[in-house]
Design a protein around this motif. Sequence first.
Motif, PDB file in Angstrom:
ATOM      1  N   THR A   1      -8.801   5.302   5.045  1.00 21.24           N
ATOM      2  CA  THR A   1      -7.358   5.012   5.287  1.00 21.24           C
ATOM      3  C   THR A   1      -6.780   3.750   4.327  1.00 21.24           C
ATOM      4  N   PHE A   2      -7.813   2.823   4.263  1.00 20.02           N
ATOM      5  CA  PHE A   2      -7.542   2.086   2.864  1.00 20.02           C
ATOM      6  C   PHE A   2      -7.335   2.721   1.916  1.00 20.02           C
ATOM      7  N   SER A   3      -7.613   3.766   1.096  1.00 13.82           N
ATOM      8  CA  SER A   3      -7.150   4.502  -0.086  1.00 13.82           C
ATOM      9  C   SER A   3      -5.804   5.168   0.038  1.00 13.82           C
ATOM     10  N   SER A   4      -5.537   6.304   1.403  1.00 17.85           N
ATOM     11  CA  SER A   4      -4.428   6.561   1.584  1.00 17.85           C
ATOM     12  C   SER A   4      -3.680   5.061   1.379  1.00 17.85           C
ATOM     13  N   ILE A   5      -3.688   4.219   2.015  1.00 16.74           N
ATOM     14  CA  ILE A   5      -2.562   3.575   1.992  1.00 16.74           C
ATOM     15  C   ILE A   5      -2.131   3.167   0.679  1.00 16.74           C
ATOM     16  N   ILE A   6      -3.381   2.534  -0.251  1.00 19.76           N
ATOM     17  CA  ILE A   6      -3.654   2.254  -2.396  1.00 19.76           C
ATOM     18  C   ILE A   6      -2.184   4.108  -2.133  1.00 19.76           C
ATOM     19  N   SER A   7      -2.401   5.017  -2.160  1.00 18.04           N
ATOM     20  CA  SER A   7      -2.366   6.109  -2.147  1.00 18.04           C
ATOM     21  C   SER A   7      -0.203   6.038  -2.039  1.00 18.04           C
ATOM     22  N   TRP A   8      -0.040   5.671  -0.870  1.00 17.43           N
ATOM     23  CA  TRP A   8       1.018   6.065  -0.381  1.00 17.43           C
ATOM     24  C   TRP A   8       2.301   4.506  -0.967  1.00 17.43           C
ATOM     25  N   MET A   9       1.382   3.319  -1.298  1.00 19.06           N
ATOM     26  CA  MET A   9       2.098   2.399  -1.488  1.00 19.06           C
ATOM     27  C   MET A   9       2.823   2.905  -3.539  1.00 19.06           C
ATOM     28  N   LYS A  10       1.239   3.902  -3.535  1.00 16.78           N
ATOM     29  CA  LYS A  10       1.863   3.684  -5.363  1.00 16.78           C
ATOM     30  C   LYS A  10       3.127   5.591  -5.425  1.00 16.78           C
ATOM     31  N   GLU A  11       2.540   6.221  -4.227  1.00 10.38           N
ATOM     32  CA  GLU A  11       4.195   7.210  -4.473  1.00 10.38           C
ATOM     33  C   GLU A  11       5.508   6.279  -4.065  1.00 10.38           C
ATOM     34  N   GLU A  12       5.042   5.175  -3.399  1.00  8.34           N
ATOM     35  CA  GLU A  12       6.426   4.553  -3.236  1.00  8.34           C
ATOM     36  C   GLU A  12       7.156   3.855  -4.079  1.00  8.34           C
ATOM     37  N   MET A  13       6.451   3.257  -5.080  1.00  8.25           N
ATOM     38  CA  MET A  13       6.475   2.856  -6.187  1.00  8.25           C
ATOM     39  C   MET A  13       7.641   3.867  -7.354  1.00  8.25           C
ATOM     40  N   ALA A  14       6.589   5.152  -7.754  1.00  8.18           N
ATOM     41  CA  ALA A  14       6.721   6.588  -8.224  1.00  8.18           C
ATOM     42  C   ALA A  14       8.201   5.899  -7.899  1.00  8.18           C
ATOM     43  N   PHE A  15       8.922   6.917  -6.516  1.00  9.27           N
ATOM     44  CA  PHE A  15       9.785   7.637  -6.138  1.00  9.27           C
ATOM     45  C   PHE A  15      10.824   6.275  -6.732  1.00  9.27           C
ATOM     46  N   GLN A  16      10.198   4.097  -6.666  1.00 13.80           N
ATOM     47  CA  GLN A  16      11.516   3.618  -6.718  1.00 13.80           C
ATOM     48  C   GLN A  16      11.276   3.488  -8.430  1.00 13.80           C
ATOM     49  N   GLY A  17      11.037   4.798  -9.038  1.00 12.14           N
ATOM     50  CA  GLY A  17      11.142   4.731 -10.548  1.00 12.14           C
ATOM     51  C   GLY A  17      10.130   3.527 -11.334  1.00 12.14           C
ATOM     52  N   GLU A  18       9.532   2.581 -11.307  1.00 15.32           N
ATOM     53  CA  GLU A  18       9.048   1.849 -11.837  1.00 15.32           C
ATOM     54  C   GLU A  18       7.676   1.285 -10.956  1.00 15.32           C
ATOM     55  N   ARG A  19       6.504   0.894 -11.897  1.00 14.55           N
ATOM     56  CA  ARG A  19       5.657  -0.017 -11.598  1.00 14.55           C
ATOM     57  C   ARG A  19       6.691  -1.255 -11.307  1.00 14.55           C
ATOM     58  N   ASP A  20       6.857  -1.796  -9.718  1.00 15.09           N
ATOM     59  CA  ASP A  20       7.040  -3.321  -9.913  1.00 15.09           C
ATOM     60  C   ASP A  20       6.845  -3.449  -8.415  1.00 15.09           C
ATOM     61  N   TYR A  21       5.384  -4.322  -8.485  1.00 11.72           N
ATOM     62  CA  TYR A  21       4.926  -4.595  -7.384  1.00 11.72           C
ATOM     63  C   TYR A  21       6.023  -5.355  -6.477  1.00 11.72           C
ATOM     64  N   GLU A  22       6.463  -6.278  -7.022  1.00 14.32           N
ATOM     65  CA  GLU A  22       7.932  -7.314  -6.803  1.00 14.32           C
ATOM     66  C   GLU A  22       8.766  -6.523  -5.656  1.00 14.32           C
ATOM     67  N   SER A  23       8.991  -5.926  -6.413  1.00 12.01           N
ATOM     68  CA  SER A  23      10.212  -4.397  -5.159  1.00 12.01           C
ATOM     69  C   SER A  23       9.320  -3.915  -4.269  1.00 12.01           C
ATOM     70  N   LEU A  24       8.045  -3.521  -4.640  1.00 13.75           N
ATOM     71  CA  LEU A  24       7.280  -3.322  -3.772  1.00 13.75           C
ATOM     72  C   LEU A  24       6.664  -4.082  -2.502  1.00 13.75           C
ATOM     73  N   HIS A  25       6.821  -5.686  -2.621  1.00 17.14           N
ATOM     74  CA  HIS A  25       6.699  -6.032  -1.827  1.00 17.14           C
ATOM     75  C   HIS A  25       8.006  -6.635  -0.751  1.00 17.14           C
ATOM     76  N   ARG A  26       9.365  -6.097  -1.630  1.00 16.27           N
ATOM     77  CA  ARG A  26       9.909  -6.392  -0.553  1.00 16.27           C
ATOM     78  C   ARG A  26      10.424  -5.240   0.547  1.00 16.27           C
ATOM     79  N   TRP A  27       9.829  -4.307  -0.102  1.00 17.34           N
ATOM     80  CA  TRP A  27       9.795  -3.200   0.678  1.00 17.34           C
ATOM     81  C   TRP A  27       8.591  -2.603   1.702  1.00 17.34           C
ATOM     82  N   LEU A  28       8.119  -3.844   1.693  1.00 22.31           N
ATOM     83  CA  LEU A  28       6.821  -3.482   2.237  1.00 22.31           C
ATOM     84  C   LEU A  28       7.356  -4.351   3.551  1.00 22.31           C
TER      85      LEU A  28
END
Length: 352
Positions: A133-160
């Motif tokens: 479950t832990f690794s699938s959530i990490i993968s899910w967050m990484k895939e979302e950043m890929a769809f956003q276009g870059e590894r932007d952790y601030e945008s990821l935080h807002r998305w969550l």
Amino acid sequence: QMELNQEQRQVVATLHSNILLLASAGTGKTGTLAARVEEILKQQLATAEEILCLTFTNKASREMKRAITKRVGAVGQQVKATTFHQFCLSILQEEAKYSSHFYHEMVVFDEEECALLLQEASPELSKWLNTQTFSSIISWMKEEMAFQGERDYESLHRWLQLSETQAVLLQKLNRVKQITEVMSYLQEQGAAVLRKYDAMLQDQHGVDFTDLITYVYALFKNPEVLARWAERYRYVMVDEVQDTSVLEYEVLRPLLPKAGTLFCGDFFQTIYSWRGSNPDLVLGDYRKRFTPVEIAFYDNYRSTKQLFTTSLETLKNMFPKDMARFYTSLPRAASEEEGRIPFIWEADTVRD
């Protein structure tokens, strides 16, 4: 060499159109794909290096390579028969000479090694969640950043923080006991945990399985890189396509030839929805864009009659609409062996 039945011969002979093949375990799929490679080479429609065969496990790719080599001899070694992740790794290694962002000697961390890093990145989450479950959530967050276009952790935080994101997260955590604590922790700390985990990987020139796909996805945004790979393969065969995630399909789609693609799978056998596989979405898009000839394998050569009949009746009862959608007539057991009658075992608990 195996003797081909009618549907198998159709797969081998259909070389100027795309194919969607429904083939469950034991229907002679691997041997048929090897015979198709032989026919492509015989008709000189492509060289061995221009044929790509993708599977999702090392075992399946070894079996594919062995079947092809048995069929066509030494030239079969030049066919690219590999797993999806190995294929992505080979792209990154080859592209490393063009980009300082990738290491030629990158280390791919397996699931156990990633689990140790995750425990270090967040002892709290590793107490609450099992490793999968832990690794699938990490993968899910990484895939979302890929769809956003870059590894932007601030945008990821807002998305969550978004309510629709939380709804998906709730589904992913549906069997977690401390679901409220985990939800609020991930909303506040999820992006920071991922940043720490990524930093630990990068310190060791490491990548995980999801990185292999997200990095290639990012690479293919460069038209020059994409053109280099899109011109390489004239025939592409993808096995176990029911386990393809949406992101994997997005990586693969621009490489697919307009006529010469074969997608093969058993859509009653999808087991990777927890890591993003979505057969309906992937197949819907493939049908729309590539207008494939649809072929189903009906003869099962592996199961005894009793085992096959039990499985078939179960599918008919559980998925009547899907059975009608995929099969124009019912599959059948090719074996003459009756076999033992399966017994039903009733467990006291889900864990049992």
